[in-house]
Scaffold this motif. Sequence first.
Motif, short mmCIF file in Angstrom:
data_model
loop_
_atom_site.label_atom_id
_atom_site.label_comp_id
_atom_site.label_asym_id
_atom_site.label_seq_id
_atom_site.Cartn_x
_atom_site.Cartn_y
_atom_site.Cartn_z
N TYR A 52 0.94 -1.21 -0.17
CA TYR A 52 0.07 0.09 -0.10
C TYR A 52 0.85 1.17 0.02
O TYR A 52 0.44 2.16 0.41
N ARG A 63 -3.94 5.29 -2.60
CA ARG A 63 -5.33 5.34 -2.41
C ARG A 63 -5.84 4.19 -1.56
O ARG A 63 -7.01 4.09 -0.99
N ALA A 64 -5.40 2.92 -2.04
CA ALA A 64 -5.86 1.69 -1.40
C ALA A 64 -5.43 1.54 0.01
O ALA A 64 -6.07 1.05 0.79
N ALA A 66 -6.08 3.99 2.35
CA ALA A 66 -6.99 4.76 2.91
C ALA A 66 -8.13 3.61 3.07
O ALA A 66 -8.83 3.72 4.10
N LEU A 67 -8.39 2.72 1.88
CA LEU A 67 -9.44 1.60 1.90
C LEU A 67 -9.18 0.59 3.11
O LEU A 67 -10.27 0.04 3.62
N GLN A 70 -10.67 1.12 6.48
CA GLN A 70 -12.10 1.29 6.64
C GLN A 70 -12.75 0.05 7.24
O GLN A 70 -11.97 -1.10 7.10
N VAL A 74 -18.03 -1.08 4.76
CA VAL A 74 -17.76 -0.02 3.66
C VAL A 74 -16.87 -0.77 2.52
O VAL A 74 -17.38 -0.48 1.45
N LEU A 75 -16.09 -1.46 2.90
CA LEU A 75 -15.42 -2.18 1.60
C LEU A 75 -16.10 -3.11 0.77
O LEU A 75 -16.14 -3.43 -0.55
N ILE A 78 -18.32 -1.00 -1.29
CA ILE A 78 -17.65 -0.48 -2.59
C ILE A 78 -17.50 -1.69 -3.70
O ILE A 78 -17.75 -1.28 -4.70
N GLN A 79 -17.17 -2.68 -3.23
CA GLN A 79 -16.90 -3.68 -3.97
C GLN A 79 -18.16 -4.10 -4.76
O GLN A 79 -18.40 -4.34 -5.87
N GLU A 82 -19.15 -1.37 -7.22
CA GLU A 82 -18.01 -1.38 -8.48
C GLU A 82 -18.33 -2.76 -9.33
O GLU A 82 -18.14 -2.77 -10.61
#
Length: 100
Positions: A52, A63-64, A66-67, A70, A74-75, A78-79, A82
Motif C-alpha cells: 500500500y 489510495r488503497a 485509505a481503504l 475502513q 464499507v469495503l 464499494i465492491q 463497482e
Amino acid sequence: MTTRISHLAGTFRTRTFKSIALAAALSAITATAASAQAAISEPASYQALYPYRDVLNNGAPTRAAALVLQPPAVLQAIQQREAGIGVADVPRHVSHRARR
C-alpha cells in the motif's frame, strides 16, 4: 635563536595538521549525511514488502491504503457498487399532484 625558529616551525606544522584533520572530519560528516538517502534499488521487492505504498512517490501511501483502514461493511459496499451487484438505490416516482 635557532630554538625559537624551530619552535615556530613546530607550531606551524601543528596548526596545519589540525586544520587538515578538521577539514577531513567535516567532509566525512557531510558525505555520510548526503549518502544517507538510499534509493530503492529493487522496486518489485519494495512493492512486495509494502503493497500500500507508492514506489515512485517516495513511499507515500496509495489510495488503497485509505481503504484498508475502513470497516469491512464499507469495503463490501464499494465492491458491490463497482461490480454492479447488490441492492441498487432506485429513486421512487414522486407525484407532484396535490394529495387529497
